[in-house]
Design a protein around this motif. Structure first.
Motif, PDB file in Angstrom:
ATOM      1  N   ILE A 176      -3.612   7.979  58.958  1.00  0.00           N
ATOM      2  CA  ILE A 176      -3.798   9.076  60.090  1.00  0.00           C
ATOM      3  C   ILE A 176      -5.019   9.617  60.337  1.00  0.00           C
ATOM      4  N   ARG A 177      -5.500  10.280  61.521  1.00  0.00           N
ATOM      5  CA  ARG A 177      -7.062  10.499  61.510  1.00  0.00           C
ATOM      6  C   ARG A 177      -7.089  11.418  63.131  1.00  0.00           C
ATOM      7  N   VAL A 178      -8.170  11.875  62.810  1.00  0.00           N
ATOM      8  CA  VAL A 178      -8.663  13.634  63.816  1.00  0.00           C
ATOM      9  C   VAL A 178      -9.838  12.423  64.683  1.00  0.00           C
ATOM     10  N   SER A 179     -10.354  12.243  66.066  1.00  0.00           N
ATOM     11  CA  SER A 179     -11.388  11.779  66.279  1.00  0.00           C
ATOM     12  C   SER A 179     -11.834  12.071  67.778  1.00  0.00           C
ATOM     13  N   HIS A 180     -13.269  12.075  67.593  1.00  0.00           N
ATOM     14  CA  HIS A 180     -13.760  12.912  68.919  1.00  0.00           C
ATOM     15  C   HIS A 180     -14.686  11.338  69.476  1.00  0.00           C
ATOM     16  N   LYS A 181     -14.334  11.487  71.025  1.00  0.00           N
ATOM     17  CA  LYS A 181     -14.964  10.438  71.597  1.00  0.00           C
ATOM     18  C   LYS A 181     -15.898  10.784  72.653  1.00  0.00           C
ATOM     19  N   ALA A 182     -16.510  10.518  73.424  1.00  0.00           N
ATOM     20  CA  ALA A 182     -16.992  11.217  74.611  1.00  0.00           C
ATOM     21  C   ALA A 182     -17.086   9.984  76.289  1.00  0.00           C
ATOM     22  N   ASN A 183     -16.797   9.583  77.147  1.00  0.00           N
ATOM     23  CA  ASN A 183     -17.146   9.064  78.227  1.00  0.00           C
ATOM     24  C   ASN A 183     -18.210   9.609  79.242  1.00  0.00           C
ATOM     25  N   LYS A 184     -19.826   9.674  79.226  1.00  0.00           N
ATOM     26  CA  LYS A 184     -20.723  10.202  79.890  1.00  0.00           C
ATOM     27  C   LYS A 184     -21.234   9.403  81.228  1.00  0.00           C
ATOM     28  N   SER A 185     -21.292   9.782  82.503  1.00  0.00           N
ATOM     29  CA  SER A 185     -21.267   8.718  83.553  1.00  0.00           C
ATOM     30  C   SER A 185     -22.740   9.875  84.450  1.00  0.00           C
ATOM     31  N   PHE A 186     -22.807   8.804  85.041  1.00  0.00           N
ATOM     32  CA  PHE A 186     -23.767   8.986  86.794  1.00  0.00           C
ATOM     33  C   PHE A 186     -22.840   8.878  87.534  1.00  0.00           C
ATOM     34  N   SER A 187     -23.438   9.546  88.290  1.00  0.00           N
ATOM     35  CA  SER A 187     -22.529   9.737  89.990  1.00  0.00           C
ATOM     36  C   SER A 187     -23.159  10.431  91.410  1.00  0.00           C
ATOM     37  N   LEU A 188     -23.554  10.324  92.352  1.00  0.00           N
ATOM     38  CA  LEU A 188     -23.999  10.104  93.893  1.00  0.00           C
ATOM     39  C   LEU A 188     -22.774  11.125  94.275  1.00  0.00           C
ATOM     40  N   TYR A 189     -22.222  10.436  94.819  1.00  0.00           N
ATOM     41  CA  TYR A 189     -21.142  11.037  95.644  1.00  0.00           C
ATOM     42  C   TYR A 189     -19.424  11.104  95.159  1.00  0.00           C
ATOM     43  N   GLN A 190     -19.918  10.724  93.715  1.00  0.00           N
ATOM     44  CA  GLN A 190     -17.541  10.716  93.490  1.00  0.00           C
ATOM     45  C   GLN A 190     -17.221  11.016  91.885  1.00  0.00           C
ATOM     46  N   ASN A 191     -16.673  12.116  91.594  1.00  0.00           N
ATOM     47  CA  ASN A 191     -16.782  12.531  90.603  1.00  0.00           C
ATOM     48  C   ASN A 191     -15.929  11.253  89.570  1.00  0.00           C
ATOM     49  N   PRO A 192     -16.566  11.192  88.485  1.00  0.00           N
ATOM     50  CA  PRO A 192     -16.935  10.211  87.434  1.00  0.00           C
ATOM     51  C   PRO A 192     -14.983  10.086  86.240  1.00  0.00           C
ATOM     52  N   THR A 193     -14.553  11.621  86.376  1.00  0.00           N
ATOM     53  CA  THR A 193     -13.255  11.212  85.953  1.00  0.00           C
ATOM     54  C   THR A 193     -12.088  10.789  86.433  1.00  0.00           C
ATOM     55  N   TYR A 194     -11.774  11.520  87.925  1.00  0.00           N
ATOM     56  CA  TYR A 194     -10.715  10.991  88.295  1.00  0.00           C
ATOM     57  C   TYR A 194     -10.853  10.136  89.669  1.00  0.00           C
ATOM     58  N   GLY A 195     -12.228  10.230  90.242  1.00  0.00           N
ATOM     59  CA  GLY A 195     -12.390   8.961  90.992  1.00  0.00           C
ATOM     60  C   GLY A 195     -12.193   9.535  92.507  1.00  0.00           C
ATOM     61  N   GLU A 196     -12.273  11.180  92.636  1.00  0.00           N
ATOM     62  CA  GLU A 196     -12.240  11.685  94.011  1.00  0.00           C
ATOM     63  C   GLU A 196     -13.489  12.116  94.452  1.00  0.00           C
ATOM     64  N   ILE A 197     -13.281  11.538  95.667  1.00  0.00           N
ATOM     65  CA  ILE A 197     -14.340  11.818  96.561  1.00  0.00           C
ATOM     66  C   ILE A 197     -15.075  13.591  96.550  1.00  0.00           C
ATOM     67  N   LEU A 198     -15.998  13.283  96.795  1.00  0.00           N
ATOM     68  CA  LEU A 198     -16.692  14.897  96.631  1.00  0.00           C
ATOM     69  C   LEU A 198     -17.297  14.891  98.396  1.00  0.00           C
ATOM     70  N   ASP A 199     -16.984  16.387  98.141  1.00  0.00           N
ATOM     71  CA  ASP A 199     -18.230  16.630  99.878  1.00  0.00           C
ATOM     72  C   ASP A 199     -19.484  17.445  99.702  1.00  0.00           C
ATOM     73  N   LEU A 200     -20.074  16.818  99.415  1.00  0.00           N
ATOM     74  CA  LEU A 200     -21.653  16.483  98.736  1.00  0.00           C
ATOM     75  C   LEU A 200     -22.476  16.750  99.625  1.00  0.00           C
ATOM     76  N   PRO A 201     -24.104  17.661  99.732  1.00  0.00           N
ATOM     77  CA  PRO A 201     -24.735  17.243 100.051  1.00  0.00           C
ATOM     78  C   PRO A 201     -25.788  16.031  99.749  1.00  0.00           C
ATOM     79  N   VAL A 202     -26.105  15.261 100.740  1.00  0.00           N
ATOM     80  CA  VAL A 202     -26.894  14.218 101.278  1.00  0.00           C
ATOM     81  C   VAL A 202     -28.654  14.413 100.683  1.00  0.00           C
TER      82      VAL A 202
END
Length: 230
Positions: free
Chosen positions: A85-111
């Protein structure tokens, strides 16, 4: 008469002698074995390592390997099997220009050439694993663990538009449930101290189903552990 008396004493004394001998052996041998078999050993564990996320479909953002750690307790069921039985922590770090890395939603962002999004999705996990040890030497065991994880996540998104930086935090509505499989080795350092190394793979339960358009995440963690038997 003396010979008959000898045989009578011998046959009367033999059961008493045998019972006494068996009682002594049971007291000195069987009782400790019985206590050892019935005793539930507990090991306290501390893990540290790296988390490498993989996706089953192409994505437009770049992933980074991050630090991960666990604390836990392992309760023995038999000589080779236990509940971990454990308690753990992990993280996913990502970079993007036009897309939300969490849910894949397209963002309306200035170019903008200077615009960038950093997403850090943190997971607080509660793994419950069934662990089995396969001894391969006096000091080394092969470890196989499998089980389920209750996972809660929160996402820290930072938008960089030089020179401005905007940060927002979003929390999950509830727990997700993942499947986990761990493979590794443990090494006996002393009577109470173990070291281990393991590869831990976890993925949402829907990895076993074909969901059209879904981006499925697999986390692979490389962990090094130190364990103390109390």
């Amino acid at each position: 008469m003396s010979i008959l008396r000898f045989y009578i004493i011998f046959f009367l004394a033999f059961p008493i002698f045998t019972f006494g001998q068996n009682w002594t052996e049971n007291k000195t041998l069987n009782n400790p074995d019985r206590k050892k078999k019935n005793k539930k050993d507990i090991m306290l564990s501390l893990y540290a390592g790296i988390n490498t996320p993989f996706y089953t479909k192409d994505i437009v953002w770049e992933q980074q390997t991050t630090f991960t750690y666990d604390i836990g307790a392992e309760i023995s069921l038999t000589d080779n099997a236990s509940i971990d039985i454990r308690v753990s922590h992990k993280a996913n770090k990502s970079f993007s220009l036009y897309q939300n890395p969490t849910y894949g939603e397209i963002l309306d962002l200035p170019v903008s050439n200077n615009f960038k999004i950093t997403s850090l999705v943190n997971f607080i996990d509660l793994p419950v694993l069934y662990k089995y040890r396969i001894p391969i030497s006096v000091t080394t065991d092969v470890l196989i663990s499998t089980g389920f994880i209750a996972s809660y996540s929160y996402n820290v998104t930072t938008s960089y538009d030089n020179p401005r930086a905007t940060r927002s935090i979003s929390f999950a509505d509830g727990f997700d449930f993942d499947y986990a499989l761990h493979l590794g080795f443990s090494y006996l350092l002393s009577e109470r101290i173990y070291m281990s190394t393991e590869a831990a793979m976890s993925s949402p339960l829907y990895i076993f189903h074909e969901i059209v358009g879904d981006i499925r995440l697999i986390n692979v963690r490389t962990l090094f552990g130190i364990h103390y038997k109390i």
